[in-house]
Enzyme design. Structure first.
Site, PDB file in Angstrom:
ATOM      1  N   THR A  18       0.838  -1.207   0.000  1.00  0.00           N
ATOM      2  CA  THR A  18       0.000   0.000   0.000  1.00  0.00           C
ATOM      3  C   THR A  18       0.871   1.254   0.000  1.00  0.00           C
ATOM      4  OG1 THR A  18      -1.683  -1.184   1.227  1.00  0.00           O
ATOM      5  CG2 THR A  18      -1.820   1.213   1.287  1.00  0.00           C
ATOM      6  N   HIS A  43       2.047   1.896  -3.430  1.00  0.00           N
ATOM      7  CA  HIS A  43       1.042   2.566  -4.269  1.00  0.00           C
ATOM      8  C   HIS A  43       1.065   4.076  -4.003  1.00  0.00           C
ATOM      9  CE1 HIS A  43      -0.943  -0.956  -5.951  1.00  0.00           C
ATOM     10  NE2 HIS A  43      -0.922  -1.519  -4.753  1.00  0.00           N
ATOM     11  N   ASP A  94       4.533 -18.062  -8.345  1.00  0.00           N
ATOM     12  CA  ASP A  94       4.892 -16.666  -8.604  1.00  0.00           C
ATOM     13  C   ASP A  94       5.583 -16.648  -9.948  1.00  0.00           C
ATOM     14  OD1 ASP A  94       6.108 -13.871  -8.320  1.00  0.00           O
ATOM     15  OD2 ASP A  94       5.153 -14.076  -6.363  1.00  0.00           O
ATOM     16  N   ILE A 111     -11.521 -11.554   1.508  1.00  0.00           N
ATOM     17  CA  ILE A 111     -10.886 -11.283   2.799  1.00  0.00           C
ATOM     18  C   ILE A 111     -10.332  -9.863   2.804  1.00  0.00           C
ATOM     19  CG2 ILE A 111      -9.051 -11.974   4.403  1.00  0.00           C
ATOM     20  CD1 ILE A 111     -11.079 -14.181   3.999  1.00  0.00           C
ATOM     21  N   TYR A 112     -10.633  -9.143   3.873  1.00  0.00           N
ATOM     22  CA  TYR A 112     -10.094  -7.788   4.003  1.00  0.00           C
ATOM     23  C   TYR A 112      -9.588  -7.630   5.434  1.00  0.00           C
ATOM     24  CZ  TYR A 112     -10.104  -2.627   3.885  1.00  0.00           C
ATOM     25  OH  TYR A 112      -9.759  -1.313   3.953  1.00  0.00           O
TER      26      TYR A 112
HETATM   27  P1  NAD Z   1       2.987  -8.252  -3.621  1.00  0.00           P
HETATM   28  O1  NAD Z   1       2.577  -7.399  -4.762  1.00  0.00           O
HETATM   29  O2  NAD Z   1       4.305  -8.010  -2.984  1.00  0.00           O
HETATM   30  O3  NAD Z   1       2.927  -9.793  -4.070  1.00  0.00           O
HETATM   31  C1  NAD Z   1       2.173 -10.270  -5.122  1.00  0.00           C
HETATM   32  C2  NAD Z   1       3.006 -11.338  -5.820  1.00  0.00           C
HETATM   33  O4  NAD Z   1       2.221 -11.901  -6.865  1.00  0.00           O
HETATM   34  C3  NAD Z   1       4.277 -10.780  -6.450  1.00  0.00           C
HETATM   35  O5  NAD Z   1       5.429 -11.444  -5.924  1.00  0.00           O
HETATM   36  C4  NAD Z   1       4.070 -11.048  -7.947  1.00  0.00           C
HETATM   37  O6  NAD Z   1       5.277 -11.370  -8.625  1.00  0.00           O
HETATM   38  C5  NAD Z   1       3.101 -12.235  -7.903  1.00  0.00           C
HETATM   39  N1  NAD Z   1       2.423 -12.488  -9.168  1.00  0.00           N
HETATM   40  C6  NAD Z   1       2.155 -11.649 -10.190  1.00  0.00           C
HETATM   41  N2  NAD Z   1       1.583 -12.312 -11.217  1.00  0.00           N
HETATM   42  C7  NAD Z   1       1.448 -13.600 -10.813  1.00  0.00           C
HETATM   43  C8  NAD Z   1       0.919 -14.770 -11.428  1.00  0.00           C
HETATM   44  N3  NAD Z   1       0.402 -14.755 -12.671  1.00  0.00           N
HETATM   45  N4  NAD Z   1       0.938 -15.925 -10.727  1.00  0.00           N
HETATM   46  C9  NAD Z   1       1.466 -15.976  -9.486  1.00  0.00           C
HETATM   47  N5  NAD Z   1       1.997 -14.881  -8.862  1.00  0.00           N
HETATM   48  C10 NAD Z   1       1.983 -13.725  -9.524  1.00  0.00           C
HETATM   49  O7  NAD Z   1       1.822  -8.145  -2.556  1.00  0.00           O
HETATM   50  P2  NAD Z   1       1.704  -8.524  -0.998  1.00  0.00           P
HETATM   51  O8  NAD Z   1       2.083  -7.360  -0.183  1.00  0.00           O
HETATM   52  O9  NAD Z   1       2.332  -9.849  -0.724  1.00  0.00           O
HETATM   53  O10 NAD Z   1       0.120  -8.656  -0.945  1.00  0.00           O
HETATM   54  C11 NAD Z   1      -0.537  -9.694  -1.653  1.00  0.00           C
HETATM   55  C12 NAD Z   1      -1.821  -9.202  -2.309  1.00  0.00           C
HETATM   56  O11 NAD Z   1      -2.786  -8.923  -1.287  1.00  0.00           O
HETATM   57  C13 NAD Z   1      -1.697  -7.918  -3.114  1.00  0.00           C
HETATM   58  O12 NAD Z   1      -2.579  -7.999  -4.236  1.00  0.00           O
HETATM   59  C14 NAD Z   1      -2.197  -6.847  -2.152  1.00  0.00           C
HETATM   60  O13 NAD Z   1      -2.714  -5.715  -2.835  1.00  0.00           O
HETATM   61  C15 NAD Z   1      -3.285  -7.597  -1.443  1.00  0.00           C
HETATM   62  N6  NAD Z   1      -3.619  -7.144  -0.077  1.00  0.00           N
HETATM   63  C16 NAD Z   1      -4.901  -7.264   0.286  1.00  0.00           C
HETATM   64  C17 NAD Z   1      -5.303  -6.945   1.580  1.00  0.00           C
HETATM   65  C18 NAD Z   1      -6.712  -7.130   1.980  1.00  0.00           C
HETATM   66  O14 NAD Z   1      -7.054  -6.774   3.124  1.00  0.00           O
HETATM   67  N7  NAD Z   1      -7.547  -7.717   1.136  1.00  0.00           N
HETATM   68  C19 NAD Z   1      -4.350  -6.485   2.511  1.00  0.00           C
HETATM   69  C20 NAD Z   1      -3.016  -6.384   2.101  1.00  0.00           C
HETATM   70  C21 NAD Z   1      -2.650  -6.731   0.805  1.00  0.00           C
END
Ligand code: NAD
Ligand code: ZN
Length: 342
Positions: free
Chosen positions: A40, A43, A195, A286-287
């Site tokens: 975040t 971003h 990944d 999930i949030y």
């Molecule tokens: P991150 O962006 O560091 O990790 C995402 C990973 O997905 C990266 O390593 C990327 O290389 C990989 N990826 C991309 N394309 C792919 C594919 N086709 N197949 C497999 N992997 C692929 O994010 P993070 O900090 O580990 O967070 C994970 C996710 O959760 C993010 O989308 C983030 O925005 C989300 N998030 C959601 C909440 C919520 O409350 N819902 C909270 C925090 C983060």
């Protein structure tokens, strides 16, 4: 005090002198010791479309932190100076139907620390006492600083029973990798993680993933055969936000499989609903984290030997924050810890 502030509506962050936080009677004042950089924050750093419509400028950002209580408001009778605490990043209203029913993680009036209200990348932060998590004695402060994303991983993974199950995690970012650690700790059989970034897959291995899959090179049906799985994955944890990853997951689930979705897609995603129906899948969004059952489980998993330390790849003084953000931008990082202690 010093704080890391989004002062301008453009790419970057700036270290600034800002006023000390104002404390209300229900608040706790924390001297920040360590913070961690989250997706975040990236971003907001990058000033993408989401950040432009969400973040008021100027704004002190950051929500992953640990620190020491230095003062409490007059209504606060059970937190004391000297205690080591983190903050739940979602501040809820306390008055809606869900809050009143004790389901605070479902509050529709949530505001986010470092997103909608003053953040934790600062020497001090004031938070409502209802957002404070008191750490267990002797917690490693770098680990305590990442309880917020560890909480996302825990909350997502522990939606479903995991003992003996075959678990598929798509996305080996910090949260996917920590989810691998939780799934293994909770007794899963296979913990397969995908990944497209080899550095990230190696991190997931250090945390307990049992089979790494480079989604650009291998397909999950072949991996299932290799592992002797005949019916598909029992549990799916979507942690990439990538549409292809979600479709691969749906195509490789057992009938009756359970999926939790944490990864945030950047736009609409097409999925094959026939697969969902005829495989009789349960899909759950999930949030955040559960207040505070997720936090309790995290503390207890750490005490019972869950080791998250490999996910921390960089540690630096807060004045070197630019290097930390550069490391995150490079994709060659897990969690980056900034030290605010001196
Ligand atoms: P991150 O962006 O560091 O990790 C995402 C990973 O997905 C990266 O390593 C990327 O290389 C990989 N990826 C991309 N394309 C792919 C594919 N086709 N197949 C497999 N992997 C692929 O994010 P993070 O900090 O580990 O967070 C994970 C996710 O959760 C993010 O989308 C983030 O925005 C989300 N998030 C959601 C909440 C919520 O409350 N819902 C909270 C925090 C983060
Ligand atoms: Zn509420």
């Amino acid at each position: 005090m010093k704080a890391l502030v989004k002062t301008k509506a453009e790419t970057g962050l700036w270290m600034q002198q800002v006023e000390m936080p104002k404390m209300g009677i229900n608040d706790v004042l924390v001297k920040v010791h360590r913070t961690a950089i989250c997706g975040t924050d990236m971003h907001i750093y990058n000033w993408d479309e989401w950040a432009q419509k969400t973040i008021p400028v100027p704004m002190t950002i950051g929500h992953e932190f640990v620190g020491e209580i230095v003062d409490v408001g007059s209504n606060v009778i059970d937190f004391f100076p000297g205690q080591i605490v983190s903050g739940e990043g979602h501040v809820v209203c306390g008055r809606c139907r869900n809050c009143m029913a004790g389901k605070r993680h479902f509050c529709p009036n949530t505001s986010g620390i470092g997103v909608n209200r003053t953040g934790a990348f600062a020497e001090y932060i004031a938070l409502p006492m209802s957002n404070i998590w008191l750490h267990r004695p002797n917690i490693d402060k770098d680990i305590a600083a990442i309880f917020d994303p560890f909480g996302n991983a825990t909350h997502t993974a522990l939606q479903w029973p995991l003992l003996g199950e075959d678990v598929l995690i798509t996305g080996a970012g910090p949260i996917g990798s920590m989810a691998a650690a939780v799934a293994k700790h909770a007794g899963a059989r296979n913990v397969v993680i995908t990944d497209i970034n080899p550095f990230r897959l190696e991190l997931a291995k250090k945390l307990g993933a049992t089979r790494l899959v480079n989604a650009a090179e291998e397909n999950l049906a072949d991996v299932q055969k290799e592992l002797g799985m005949v019916e598909g994955f029992d549990v799916g944890l979507e942690m990439s936000g990538n549409p292809q990853a979600l479709n691969d997951m749906i195509n490789n689930m057992n009938h009756g499989g359970k999926i939790s979705l944490l990864g945030i897609p950047s736009g609409d995603v097409d999925i094959d609903w026939n697969k969902v129906i005829f495989s009789m899948l349960t899909i759950k969004g999930i949030y955040g984290r559960e207040m505070y059952d997720t936090w309790y489980k995290m503390s207890m998993m750490v005490e019972s030997g869950l080791d998250l330390s490999p996910i921390i790849t960089h540690r630096m003084h807060y004045s070197e924050f630019q290097q930390g953000f550069d490391a995150m931008l490079s994709g060659q990082a897990g969690k980056v810890i900034l030290n605010w202690e001196d």
